[in-house]
Scaffold this active site. Sequence first.
Site, PDB file in Angstrom:
ATOM      1  N   TYR A 139       0.860  -1.182   0.000  1.00 44.59           N
ATOM      2  CA  TYR A 139       0.000   0.000   0.000  1.00 44.59           C
ATOM      3  C   TYR A 139       0.893   1.228   0.000  1.00 44.59           C
ATOM      4  O   TYR A 139       1.505   1.567   1.013  1.00 44.59           O
ATOM      5  CB  TYR A 139      -0.913  -0.031   1.222  1.00 44.59           C
ATOM      6  CG  TYR A 139      -1.969   1.054   1.283  1.00 44.59           C
ATOM      7  CD1 TYR A 139      -2.211   1.933   0.236  1.00 44.59           C
ATOM      8  CD2 TYR A 139      -2.751   1.197   2.432  1.00 44.59           C
ATOM      9  CE1 TYR A 139      -3.177   2.914   0.313  1.00 44.59           C
ATOM     10  CE2 TYR A 139      -3.730   2.178   2.521  1.00 44.59           C
ATOM     11  CZ  TYR A 139      -3.930   3.036   1.469  1.00 44.59           C
ATOM     12  OH  TYR A 139      -4.885   4.012   1.551  1.00 44.59           O
ATOM     13  N   LYS A 167      -1.542  -1.515  -3.878  1.00 46.03           N
ATOM     14  CA  LYS A 167      -2.641  -0.553  -3.798  1.00 46.03           C
ATOM     15  C   LYS A 167      -2.022   0.817  -3.982  1.00 46.03           C
ATOM     16  O   LYS A 167      -1.306   1.315  -3.111  1.00 46.03           O
ATOM     17  CB  LYS A 167      -3.356  -0.663  -2.448  1.00 46.03           C
ATOM     18  CG  LYS A 167      -4.489   0.346  -2.275  1.00 46.03           C
ATOM     19  CD  LYS A 167      -5.104   0.275  -0.886  1.00 46.03           C
ATOM     20  CE  LYS A 167      -6.147   1.382  -0.698  1.00 46.03           C
ATOM     21  NZ  LYS A 167      -6.697   1.398   0.676  1.00 46.03           N
ATOM     22  N   VAL A 207      -9.413  -0.734  -4.819  1.00 49.45           N
ATOM     23  CA  VAL A 207      -9.638  -0.837  -3.381  1.00 49.45           C
ATOM     24  C   VAL A 207     -10.243   0.507  -3.003  1.00 49.45           C
ATOM     25  O   VAL A 207      -9.565   1.528  -2.968  1.00 49.45           O
ATOM     26  CB  VAL A 207      -8.347  -1.108  -2.602  1.00 49.45           C
ATOM     27  CG1 VAL A 207      -8.625  -1.076  -1.108  1.00 49.45           C
ATOM     28  CG2 VAL A 207      -7.755  -2.449  -3.008  1.00 49.45           C
TER      29      VAL A 207
END
Length: 298
Positions: A139, A167, A207
């Site tokens: 992330y 992400k 996401v």
Amino acid sequence: MQSASKPFGSVLTAMVTPFRDDLSVDFDAAAELAQDLVALGNDGLIINGTTGESATTSNDEKIELLKTVRRAVGDNIRIVAGVGTNDTYKTIENARLAQSAGVDGLLVVCPYYNKPPQEGLYQHFMAVANATGLDVMLYDIPGRSGVAISSETLIRLAEHPRIVANKDAKGDLYQSSVVLSQSNLVYYSGEDALNLPLLSIGAVGFVSVTGHLIADRLKAMLNAFEAGDVIRAQEINQSLVPVTTGVMTKLGGAIMVKAALDLLGRKGGGQVRLPYVVADEKHRNELREYLRLGGFSL
């Protein structure tokens, strides 16, 4: 089962953690919300992420949430546990606890606040990936973490067999293109405002925070794009702008999406834990108008 090209599915919502009025976790509401999100079109859920207020929930609450959601949605929905912290050993502990709860993957945010060098980031993520048998989604969100994962580091990390996705909330489409062109790392949009642009350079899904409300339309946009109907994908994307504006650009995702769920009479809305505060009437009224512009009847 998910294909290698979409290891965590296509449309994943970073789910809020519902609280009762006394600020205890409402596990029954969490189960109902998870089922609702699946019915809306999500094929994966992120539990204990930023939007889930993971900074203010205990380990016991986190594990019970993972188990609750797994029971609620069954084995066909991908459950990804947010486990990242700015302490490598704490992150490894979280990862192992999440694995014991039966999740399908790990979301590991870039270590925040202490601003490690790139070699520190590399060793951190490698240590976490080596700690379990679960696939890892990195992330990259420098706006929150204070440091970005460089393209060179992402490309190195992609060599690990269990570091399979990123992400992306960096907001740098060119650097994302660089990584996509030089690695097998799968990209998911981690920024609702850039969902369609990220698809255009090779992302495979989302996401999302707004997925609490519009996962069905996100799925339709993705399907249109993958079918080559770019004009239709653009139309859907433009229709989502009011929702994204209302949820993401005022008080922040967790606060505003809980307010939106509350306005729509759905489970999961209402209370937040400090240092978040519940949206006041002014912000709720503004959000109500954005939702109406986005196609909701209120």
